[in-house]
Design a protein around this motif. Structure first.
Motif, PDB file in Angstrom:
ATOM      1  N   LYS A 348     -62.485-117.957 -45.794  1.00 18.35           N
ATOM      2  CA  LYS A 348     -61.490-117.114 -46.404  1.00 18.35           C
ATOM      3  C   LYS A 348     -61.972-115.801 -46.112  1.00 18.35           C
ATOM      4  O   LYS A 348     -61.256-114.941 -45.978  1.00 18.35           O
ATOM      5  CB  LYS A 348     -61.214-117.564 -47.762  1.00 18.35           C
ATOM      6  CG  LYS A 348     -60.201-116.710 -48.448  1.00 18.35           C
ATOM      7  CD  LYS A 348     -59.705-117.506 -49.876  1.00 18.35           C
ATOM      8  CE  LYS A 348     -58.812-116.581 -50.677  1.00 18.35           C
ATOM      9  NZ  LYS A 348     -58.591-117.219 -52.103  1.00 18.35           N
ATOM     10  N   GLU A 352     -60.105-112.720 -44.274  1.00 18.43           N
ATOM     11  CA  GLU A 352     -59.803-111.509 -44.627  1.00 18.43           C
ATOM     12  C   GLU A 352     -60.219-110.217 -44.196  1.00 18.43           C
ATOM     13  O   GLU A 352     -59.405-109.273 -44.097  1.00 18.43           O
ATOM     14  CB  GLU A 352     -59.888-111.287 -46.363  1.00 18.43           C
ATOM     15  CG  GLU A 352     -59.596-110.398 -47.068  1.00 18.43           C
ATOM     16  CD  GLU A 352     -57.974-110.347 -47.037  1.00 18.43           C
ATOM     17  OE1 GLU A 352     -57.289-109.160 -47.123  1.00 18.43           O
ATOM     18  OE2 GLU A 352     -57.129-111.388 -46.759  1.00 18.43           O
ATOM     19  N   ARG A 355     -58.385-109.530 -41.136  1.00 14.04           N
ATOM     20  CA  ARG A 355     -57.058-109.004 -41.216  1.00 14.04           C
ATOM     21  C   ARG A 355     -57.170-107.542 -41.732  1.00 14.04           C
ATOM     22  O   ARG A 355     -56.207-106.675 -41.354  1.00 14.04           O
ATOM     23  CB  ARG A 355     -56.337-109.773 -42.466  1.00 14.04           C
ATOM     24  CG  ARG A 355     -55.927-111.205 -42.011  1.00 14.04           C
ATOM     25  CD  ARG A 355     -55.244-111.780 -43.358  1.00 14.04           C
ATOM     26  NE  ARG A 355     -54.883-113.443 -43.107  1.00 14.04           N
ATOM     27  CZ  ARG A 355     -54.009-113.750 -42.218  1.00 14.04           C
ATOM     28  NH1 ARG A 355     -53.253-112.687 -41.561  1.00 14.04           N
ATOM     29  NH2 ARG A 355     -53.533-115.025 -41.838  1.00 14.04           N
TER      30      ARG A 355
END
Length: 388
Positions: A348, A352, A355
């Motif tokens: 995760k 992130e 991104r």
């Protein structure tokens, strides 16, 4: 009046024996009765045969040069020059005119030697790519014919020797007579008893059975030079098969079989390898240790922004260049093919972070052609098309 024998054959008085023979062959092929049945040609053929008989005999030719005619019965010369009679104009020379020496008069080649040269031998050797690069020296086990130690190549038992063949009388061949359109033809073939050697071995050697050689397994040292490649052969002179009758040995050829390497592939003297590079290292740049074929370490500098498919060339880090003389002259290059590895599993936090990076670079929605900056990429055109 003496006949002009030189003129009959169409040669000068100073012509040599070979020129006279060539002239006779040419005319005999043209005028022979079995080829040209014309009566005039037959008479001319008799004259040509007589002229050849005279000029091929040094004594008769000397009489001609003195102005006489050795074939004149009043002068004590020969007879009527019968082309099928004895002497130089006989059947053997006629056959020689048509077929050459191989068919004329059954003239054989005589016995052949029992001592024959040996054949070459071939053995294959597997080498790794690293061994091809550095060269190796090995002891090979070969199975070849070697000289018989009992008879030392003679093929005879101790205290005995070869004897003359009774079938051919030592000639190595026997003759047979056959009839043809030209008359009787004498042909020769190898004697079946002595196989053309002209002699037989009544008491063969017990160890080699008369061959003069035996098969034996032995060790041979071979040095493979650096830079050899698949299919190349190293020649060891005189290490092949010993010939029959104790003849000289042939050569031994060692052929290289190169086994594949797990990292490097070869193209002549150049080497190629693939370097899997993490996406981050390709973007930021890095210095990586690269292990070469000889186990040495080369520091490879990767510039930031390196793309997948980039090739880095390391000069002189490939295979040694082997000349035809066996000497090494320099080395090839090592081509490092960069392959950027994209991660397939992200947690995760990593997702992130990527991104955020895409947002900072304006790459949330990439375009295949032109990018998002000009608005003319593939994705932009698709949106425009379906949005209407």
């Amino acid at each position: 009046m003496a006949r002009d024998y030189y003129g009959i054959l169409g040669v000068d008085s100073g012509a040599g024996a070979d020129e006279i023979k060539r002239a006779y062959r040419r005319l005999a092929r043209e005028l022979h009765p079995d080829v040209n049945p014309d009566p005039t040609s037959q008479e001319r053929f008799r004259e040509v045969s007589t002229a050849y008989e005279v000029l091929s005999d040094p004594e008769k030719r000397r009489v001609v040069d003195l102005g006489g005619d050795p074939m004149d019965p009043r002068g004590g010369g020969g007879g009527g020059g019968d082309p099928f009679g004895g002497g130089f104009g006989g059947f053997g020379d006629i056959m020689d005119a048509f077929f050459g020496n191989a068919a004329g008069g059954g003239r054989g080649r005589g016995p052949r030697s029992r001592v024959q040269p040996g054949a070459d031998a071939l053995i294959r050797m597997e080498l790794s790519l690293q061994e091809c690069s550095t060269g190796v020296q090995r002891d090979l086990t070969v199975d070849t014919a070697v000289l018989c130690t009992v008879c030392t190549g003679s093929g005879c038992a101790e205290g005995s020797s070869p004897t003359i063949c009774d079938t051919c009388g030592g000639n190595g061949e026997i003759q047979s007579v056959q009839r043809s359109f030209l008359g009787q033809v004498v042909t020769s073939r190898p004697c079946p008893t002595c196989r053309g050697f002209g002699e037989v071995i009544p008491d063969p050697c017990r160890q080699c059975a008369g061959d003069g050689r035996v098969r034996s397994r032995r060790s041979v040292a071979v040095r493979i030079p650096a830079g050899v490649a698949e299919g190349m052969r190293v020649r060891l002179a005189g290490q092949g098969e010993v010939g029959s009758g104790g003849g000289p040995a042939g050569d031994l050829y060692v052929e290289v079989e190169e086994t594949p390497h797990e990292i490097f592939t070869r193209d002549g003297a150049d080497l190629h390898c693939t370097l899997p590079l993490p996406m981050t290292a390709a973007a930021l740049g890095a210095t990586l240790p690269l292990k070469l074929l000889d186990d040495s370490i080369e520091e490879l500098r990767i510039e930031g922004g390196t793309q997948s498919g980039t090739v880095r060339t390391l000069r002189g880090k490939g295979m040694p260049r082997l000349r035809s003389t066996g000497r090494v002259d320099g080395a090839g290059d090592l081509m490092v093919h960069v392959e950027v590895a994209v991660p397939t599993k992200l947690d995760k936090e990593q997702t992130e972070l990527l991104r955020q990076l895409a947002k900072l670079r304006g790459e949330e929605q990439p375009d295949l052609v032109g990018g998002a900056r000009n608005g003319h990429g593939l994705f932009s055109r698709l949106r425009d098309t379906w949005g209407r």
